[in-house]
Design an enzyme around this catalytic site. Structure first.
Site, PDB file in Angstrom:
ATOM      1  N   ARG A 154       0.881  -1.303   0.019  1.00  0.00           N
ATOM      2  CA  ARG A 154       0.057  -0.117   0.120  1.00  0.00           C
ATOM      3  C   ARG A 154       0.638   1.377   0.033  1.00  0.00           C
ATOM      4  O   ARG A 154       1.991   1.208   0.288  1.00  0.00           O
ATOM      5  CB  ARG A 154      -1.000   0.036   1.321  1.00  0.00           C
ATOM      6  CG  ARG A 154      -2.272  -1.080   1.187  1.00  0.00           C
ATOM      7  CD  ARG A 154      -2.738  -0.982   2.442  1.00  0.00           C
ATOM      8  NE  ARG A 154      -1.938  -1.562   3.291  1.00  0.00           N
ATOM      9  CZ  ARG A 154      -2.278  -1.703   4.792  1.00  0.00           C
ATOM     10  NH1 ARG A 154      -3.616  -1.321   5.175  1.00  0.00           N
ATOM     11  NH2 ARG A 154      -1.650  -2.393   5.593  1.00  0.00           N
ATOM     12  N   LYS A 203       2.100   1.693   7.255  1.00  0.00           N
ATOM     13  CA  LYS A 203       2.516   1.166   8.516  1.00  0.00           C
ATOM     14  C   LYS A 203       3.327   1.992   9.214  1.00  0.00           C
ATOM     15  O   LYS A 203       4.039   2.891   9.066  1.00  0.00           O
ATOM     16  CB  LYS A 203       3.311  -0.104   8.350  1.00  0.00           C
ATOM     17  CG  LYS A 203       2.518  -1.030   6.924  1.00  0.00           C
ATOM     18  CD  LYS A 203       1.237  -1.538   7.675  1.00  0.00           C
ATOM     19  CE  LYS A 203       1.494  -2.697   8.971  1.00  0.00           C
ATOM     20  NZ  LYS A 203       0.254  -3.070   9.436  1.00  0.00           N
ATOM     21  N   TYR A 233      -0.647   4.436  10.857  1.00  0.00           N
ATOM     22  CA  TYR A 233      -0.691   3.506  11.780  1.00  0.00           C
ATOM     23  C   TYR A 233       0.569   3.263  12.698  1.00  0.00           C
ATOM     24  O   TYR A 233       1.828   3.288  12.166  1.00  0.00           O
ATOM     25  CB  TYR A 233      -0.944   2.124  11.065  1.00  0.00           C
ATOM     26  CG  TYR A 233      -2.467   2.006  10.522  1.00  0.00           C
ATOM     27  CD1 TYR A 233      -3.636   2.342  11.320  1.00  0.00           C
ATOM     28  CD2 TYR A 233      -2.717   1.728   9.206  1.00  0.00           C
ATOM     29  CE1 TYR A 233      -4.825   2.228  10.634  1.00  0.00           C
ATOM     30  CE2 TYR A 233      -3.810   1.672   8.658  1.00  0.00           C
ATOM     31  CZ  TYR A 233      -5.162   1.999   9.268  1.00  0.00           C
ATOM     32  OH  TYR A 233      -6.140   1.720   8.690  1.00  0.00           O
ATOM     33  N   HIS A 285       0.315   1.663  16.242  1.00  0.00           N
ATOM     34  CA  HIS A 285      -0.017   0.466  17.212  1.00  0.00           C
ATOM     35  C   HIS A 285       1.008   0.388  18.145  1.00  0.00           C
ATOM     36  O   HIS A 285       1.710  -0.611  18.478  1.00  0.00           O
ATOM     37  CB  HIS A 285      -0.095  -0.838  16.544  1.00  0.00           C
ATOM     38  CG  HIS A 285      -1.263  -0.804  15.471  1.00  0.00           C
ATOM     39  ND1 HIS A 285      -2.660  -1.190  15.967  1.00  0.00           N
ATOM     40  CD2 HIS A 285      -1.209  -0.791  14.105  1.00  0.00           C
ATOM     41  CE1 HIS A 285      -3.339  -1.233  14.637  1.00  0.00           C
ATOM     42  NE2 HIS A 285      -2.686  -0.798  13.630  1.00  0.00           N
ATOM     43  N   GLU A 321      -4.817   4.656  14.280  1.00  0.00           N
ATOM     44  CA  GLU A 321      -5.651   3.858  15.064  1.00  0.00           C
ATOM     45  C   GLU A 321      -6.498   4.318  16.109  1.00  0.00           C
ATOM     46  O   GLU A 321      -7.412   3.804  16.718  1.00  0.00           O
ATOM     47  CB  GLU A 321      -5.162   2.379  15.269  1.00  0.00           C
ATOM     48  CG  GLU A 321      -4.044   2.463  16.241  1.00  0.00           C
ATOM     49  CD  GLU A 321      -2.783   2.865  15.727  1.00  0.00           C
ATOM     50  OE1 GLU A 321      -2.675   3.535  14.524  1.00  0.00           O
ATOM     51  OE2 GLU A 321      -1.864   3.259  16.406  1.00  0.00           O
ATOM     52  N   VAL A 348     -16.849  -5.642   9.890  1.00  0.00           N
ATOM     53  CA  VAL A 348     -16.179  -6.818   9.267  1.00  0.00           C
ATOM     54  C   VAL A 348     -17.358  -7.653   9.027  1.00  0.00           C
ATOM     55  O   VAL A 348     -17.633  -8.344   8.059  1.00  0.00           O
ATOM     56  CB  VAL A 348     -15.200  -7.662  10.174  1.00  0.00           C
ATOM     57  CG1 VAL A 348     -15.047  -9.015   9.264  1.00  0.00           C
ATOM     58  CG2 VAL A 348     -13.870  -6.801  10.215  1.00  0.00           C
ATOM     59  N   SER A 402     -25.667 -14.134  20.150  1.00  0.00           N
ATOM     60  CA  SER A 402     -24.706 -15.127  20.114  1.00  0.00           C
ATOM     61  C   SER A 402     -24.535 -15.633  21.583  1.00  0.00           C
ATOM     62  O   SER A 402     -24.395 -15.128  22.850  1.00  0.00           O
ATOM     63  CB  SER A 402     -23.366 -13.958  19.958  1.00  0.00           C
ATOM     64  OG  SER A 402     -22.136 -14.669  20.444  1.00  0.00           O
ATOM     65  N   VAL A 424     -15.594 -10.785  15.772  1.00  0.00           N
ATOM     66  CA  VAL A 424     -15.638 -10.430  17.126  1.00  0.00           C
ATOM     67  C   VAL A 424     -14.856  -9.395  17.435  1.00  0.00           C
ATOM     68  O   VAL A 424     -13.406  -9.735  17.325  1.00  0.00           O
ATOM     69  CB  VAL A 424     -15.828 -11.426  18.271  1.00  0.00           C
ATOM     70  CG1 VAL A 424     -15.800 -11.008  19.552  1.00  0.00           C
ATOM     71  CG2 VAL A 424     -17.157 -12.416  17.706  1.00  0.00           C
ATOM     72  N   ASP A 443      -5.945 -10.650  14.610  1.00  0.00           N
ATOM     73  CA  ASP A 443      -4.930  -9.821  15.002  1.00  0.00           C
ATOM     74  C   ASP A 443      -5.216  -9.340  16.410  1.00  0.00           C
ATOM     75  O   ASP A 443      -4.597  -8.509  16.951  1.00  0.00           O
ATOM     76  CB  ASP A 443      -5.025  -8.449  13.962  1.00  0.00           C
ATOM     77  CG  ASP A 443      -6.585  -7.925  13.978  1.00  0.00           C
ATOM     78  OD1 ASP A 443      -7.454  -8.530  14.371  1.00  0.00           O
ATOM     79  OD2 ASP A 443      -6.654  -6.706  13.677  1.00  0.00           O
ATOM     80  N   ALA A 474      -3.155 -11.920   9.145  1.00  0.00           N
ATOM     81  CA  ALA A 474      -3.391 -11.002  10.032  1.00  0.00           C
ATOM     82  C   ALA A 474      -3.585  -9.726   9.509  1.00  0.00           C
ATOM     83  O   ALA A 474      -3.917  -8.829   9.813  1.00  0.00           O
ATOM     84  CB  ALA A 474      -2.232 -10.923  11.138  1.00  0.00           C
TER      85      ALA A 474
HETATM   86  N1  LIG Z   1      -7.326  -9.875   9.675  1.00  0.00           N
HETATM   87  C1  LIG Z   1      -7.239  -8.675   9.427  1.00  0.00           C
HETATM   88  O1  LIG Z   1      -6.631  -8.264   8.245  1.00  0.00           O
HETATM   89  C2  LIG Z   1      -7.947  -7.516   9.888  1.00  0.00           C
HETATM   90  C3  LIG Z   1      -8.508  -6.501   9.140  1.00  0.00           C
HETATM   91  C4  LIG Z   1      -9.421  -5.492   9.734  1.00  0.00           C
HETATM   92  C5  LIG Z   1      -9.920  -5.878  10.884  1.00  0.00           C
HETATM   93  N2  LIG Z   1      -9.531  -6.907  11.656  1.00  0.00           N
HETATM   94  C6  LIG Z   1     -10.198  -7.352  13.070  1.00  0.00           C
HETATM   95  O2  LIG Z   1     -11.614  -7.989  12.950  1.00  0.00           O
HETATM   96  C7  LIG Z   1     -12.171  -7.819  14.193  1.00  0.00           C
HETATM   97  C8  LIG Z   1     -13.501  -7.205  13.865  1.00  0.00           C
HETATM   98  O3  LIG Z   1     -13.481  -5.840  13.497  1.00  0.00           O
HETATM   99  P1  LIG Z   1     -14.771  -4.833  13.305  1.00  0.00           P
HETATM  100  O4  LIG Z   1     -13.972  -3.462  12.522  1.00  0.00           O
HETATM  101  O5  LIG Z   1     -15.859  -5.404  12.433  1.00  0.00           O
HETATM  102  O6  LIG Z   1     -14.963  -4.513  14.820  1.00  0.00           O
HETATM  103  P2  LIG Z   1     -16.656  -3.979  15.275  1.00  0.00           P
HETATM  104  O7  LIG Z   1     -16.262  -3.079  16.646  1.00  0.00           O
HETATM  105  O8  LIG Z   1     -17.203  -3.190  14.319  1.00  0.00           O
HETATM  106  O9  LIG Z   1     -17.492  -5.006  15.458  1.00  0.00           O
HETATM  107  C9  LIG Z   1     -17.237  -6.169  16.130  1.00  0.00           C
HETATM  108  C10 LIG Z   1     -18.567  -6.921  16.795  1.00  0.00           C
HETATM  109  O10 LIG Z   1     -18.377  -7.869  17.803  1.00  0.00           O
HETATM  110  C11 LIG Z   1     -19.501  -7.843  18.516  1.00  0.00           C
HETATM  111  N3  LIG Z   1     -19.252  -8.936  19.724  1.00  0.00           N
HETATM  112  C12 LIG Z   1     -18.556  -8.749  20.772  1.00  0.00           C
HETATM  113  N4  LIG Z   1     -18.661  -9.866  21.632  1.00  0.00           N
HETATM  114  C13 LIG Z   1     -19.351 -10.628  20.697  1.00  0.00           C
HETATM  115  C14 LIG Z   1     -19.726 -12.242  21.201  1.00  0.00           C
HETATM  116  N5  LIG Z   1     -19.341 -12.652  22.248  1.00  0.00           N
HETATM  117  N6  LIG Z   1     -20.382 -12.673  20.003  1.00  0.00           N
HETATM  118  C15 LIG Z   1     -20.598 -12.056  18.903  1.00  0.00           C
HETATM  119  N7  LIG Z   1     -20.402 -10.819  18.486  1.00  0.00           N
HETATM  120  C16 LIG Z   1     -19.691 -10.057  19.588  1.00  0.00           C
HETATM  121  C17 LIG Z   1     -19.830  -6.413  18.769  1.00  0.00           C
HETATM  122  O11 LIG Z   1     -21.044  -6.330  19.400  1.00  0.00           O
HETATM  123  C18 LIG Z   1     -19.594  -5.742  17.578  1.00  0.00           C
HETATM  124  O12 LIG Z   1     -20.705  -5.797  16.712  1.00  0.00           O
HETATM  125  C19 LIG Z   1     -11.235  -6.828  14.812  1.00  0.00           C
HETATM  126  O13 LIG Z   1     -10.469  -7.682  15.814  1.00  0.00           O
HETATM  127  C20 LIG Z   1     -10.477  -6.297  14.051  1.00  0.00           C
HETATM  128  O14 LIG Z   1      -9.168  -5.688  14.481  1.00  0.00           O
HETATM  129  C21 LIG Z   1      -8.689  -7.835  11.113  1.00  0.00           C
END
Ligand SMILES: NC(=O)c1ccc[n+]([C@@H]2O[C@H](COP(=O)([O-])OP(=O)(O)OC[C@H]3O[C@@H](n4cnc5c(N)ncnc54)[C@H](O)[C@@H]3O)[C@@H](O)[C@H]2O)c1
Length: 370
Positions: free
Chosen positions: A15, A75, A94, A96, A118, A179, A220, A239, A270, A299
Site C-alpha cells: 500500500r 505502516k 498507523y 500500534h 488507529e 467486518v 450469540s 468479534v 489480530d 493477520a
Molecule cells: N485480519 C485482518 O486483516 C483484519 C483487518 C481488519 C480488521 N480486523 C479485525 O477484525 C475484528 C472485527 O473488527 P470490526 O471492525 O468488525 O469490529 P466492530 O467493533 O465493528 O465489530 C465487532 C462486533 O463484535 C460484537 N461482539 C462482541 N462480543 C461478541 C460475542 N461474544 N459474540 C458475537 N459478537 C460479539 C460486537 O457487538 C460488535 O458488533 C477486529 O479484531 C479487527 O481488529 C482484522
C-alpha cells in the site's frame, strides 16, 4: 507545507499513503508533495501519475524524510526508518504503539509528533481510520473462504451459491460489526444462507432491518453457536471487544462437531482470534488444517488487495491530512477532538494514556500540548 510520501518498506506491504488524487487535493490547497520514486507502484500508481497531479518525485527515502515537514505513511516506521525521523517532524500513520516498546522508545527519542490512525476516534467511539480496513477484510473473508472451500485445497467442495436444484452453502458469521456486516453482504450476494451472531441486540435489530432475507440474525451464546456451526460450510470470526482480547467463541473441542472441509476464516486474529485453534498466518502460507477443518488466519488481509486498500484508506485519511497541512497539527487537533485523540507522542513525551500504561511511561495530557 512540504508533505513526504515514502515507499513502505515493511515486508510485503504494497500500500501507499496517498493516491495521485489525494496528491492533487493537497497541491490544490497550496502544499508541496514529495513522493518517493516507485512508492505507488505496488498499488498500481506510477510516478508519472503523481507528477501529473502536481507532486515532485524524490530519489530516496532518506531525501523524503530529510525534507518533509509532514510524513504520511501506512505502516508504523520500522527500524531502518527510526534514524531518518527528525525532531519537530509530523508523522501521520498507523503506529500500534502499545504492541511495540522499541517503536515507542524510538519515537520518543526522535522528538517527532506522532498521530496514530488507529486512535483517531469520533464522539460515538467509532474509529474512522480503522473502518476502511475492516470493510476490506470483511468482504475478503467470503472471497477467501469460498476459495478454500474448493476440494483441491481440502475444502468441503461446496459452491457457496449452489446451482439450480442444489442448495446454497451455509455461512456463519461471529460478530456483526463492520467486518461481520460486510462479510454478510458478500455472502448473501453470492446466494449463500447466512447466519450472523452478535451480543448487541440493537446491532442485531439494525442488521435485521438492512440485510436481505437470506441473512438471519441470532443472539450469540454458546448453545446457539454450537448448533449452527455443526452444518456450516464457512465460519467467519469477526468479534471485537474494544481494548480486550477477543473471546474464544469456538473452542478446540468444537472442531469435532464440524464437517470435514469446513473453512474457518478468523478475521479477528489480530486481536488473538475468536477461534481457539487460530494462530496468525501470512499471505504466503495462509491456511493450515486441524481435525480436517481448514483454518485461514491472515493477520493483514487488506495487504493482498493493495489497490482497493490504498484507495479505501486514503479516502478516510485525506480529509485529516488536508487539515493537518492547512492548519498545522496543533491548531488542527485543537479544532477537532477526534483528531486530537490520534496524538500519541509529542516532542519526546507520551500523550496517549493507553501507551503510557502499557509501558509504565510518564504521561502528559493532550490538552497541555495544544
Ligand atoms: N485480519 C485482518 O486483516 C483484519 C483487518 C481488519 C480488521 N480486523 C479485525 O477484525 C475484528 C472485527 O473488527 P470490526 O471492525 O468488525 O469490529 P466492530 O467493533 O465493528 O465489530 C465487532 C462486533 O463484535 C460484537 N461482539 C462482541 N462480543 C461478541 C460475542 N461474544 N459474540 C458475537 N459478537 C460479539 C460486537 O457487538 C460488535 O458488533 C477486529 O479484531 C479487527 O481488529 C482484522
Amino acid at each position: 507545507m512540504l508533505i513526504g510520501i515514502p515507499q513502505e518498506i515493511k515486508n510485503n506491504e504494497n500500500r501507499v499513503a496517498l493516491t495521485p488524487g489525494g496528491c492533487y487535493e493537497l497541491v490544490q490547497h497550496g502544499h508541496q508533495v514529495l513522493v518517493q520514486a516507485d512508492a505507488g507502484v505496488g498499488s498500481g500508481f506510477e510516478d508519472e501519475e503523481y507528477v501529473a497531479a502536481g507532486a515532485s518525485i524524490s530519489p530516496s527515502i532518506e531525501d523524503v524524510y530529510a525534507r518533509a515537514e509532514m510524513i504520511i505513511k501506512v505502516k508504523e516506521p520500522i527500524e531502518p526508518e527510526y534514524e531518518l525521523i527528525r525532531a519537530g517532524q509530523l508523522l501521520f500513520t498507523y503506529f500500534h504503539f502499545a504492541s511495540s516498546r522499541p517503536l515507542t522508545d524510538a519515537m520518543i527519542a526522535s522528538g517527532a509528533t506522532c498521530i496514530a490512525y488507529e486512535t483517531v476516534e469520533l464522539p460515538d467511539h467509532s474509529l474512522p481510520l480503522l473502518v476502511p480496513m475492516s470493510e476490506v477484510a470483511g468482504r475478503m473473508s467470503i472471497q477467501e473462504g469460498a476459495k478454500y472451500l474448493e476440494k483441491p485445497v481440502k475444502g468441503r467442495g461446496v459452491l457457496l451459491g449452489g446451482v439450480p436444484g442444489v442448495p446454497p452453502g451455509k455461512v456463519v458469521i461471529l460478530g456483526g460489526g463492520v467486518v461481520g456486516m460486510q462479510a454478510a453482504k458478500m455472502a448473501a450476494g453470492l446466494g449463500a444462507q447466512v447466519i450472523i451472531f452478535d451480543v448487541n441486540l440493537n446491532r442485531l435489530r439494525y442488521l435485521n432491518e438492512v440485510m436481505p432475507s437470506n441473512v438471519v440474525t441470532l443472539y450469540s451464546n454458546a448453545y446457539n453457536i454450537k448448533r449452527e456451526i455443526a452444518n456450516a460450510d464457512l465460519i467467519v470470526g469477526a468479534v471485537l471487544i474494544h481494548g480486550a482480547k477477543a473471546p474464544k467463541l469456538i473452542k478446540r473441542e468444537m472442531l469435532k462437531d464440524m464437517r470435514a472441509g469446513t473453512v474457518l476464516v478468523d478475521v479477528a486474529v489480530d486481536q488473538g482470534g475468536c477461534i481457539e485453534t487460530c494462530k496468525p498466518t501470512t499471505h504466503a502460507d495462509p491456511t493450515y488444517i486441524i481435525d480436517d477443518v481448514v483454518h485461514y488466519c491472515v493477520a493483514n488481509m487488506p495487504g493482498a488487495v493493495p489497490y482497493t486498500s490504498t484507495i479505501a484508506l486514503t479516502n478516510a485519511t485525506l480529509p485529516y491530512a488536508v487539515r493537518l497541512a492547512n492548519l498545522g497539527w496543533q491548531k488542527a487537533c485543537a479544532k477537532d477532538p477526534a483528531l486530537a485523540k490520534g496524538l500519541n507522542v509529542v516532542d519526546g513525551e507520551v500523550v496517549y494514556e493507553g501507551v503510557s500504561e502499557a509501558f509504565d511511561l510518564p504521561y502528559r495530557s493532550v490538552e497541555t500540548v495544544l
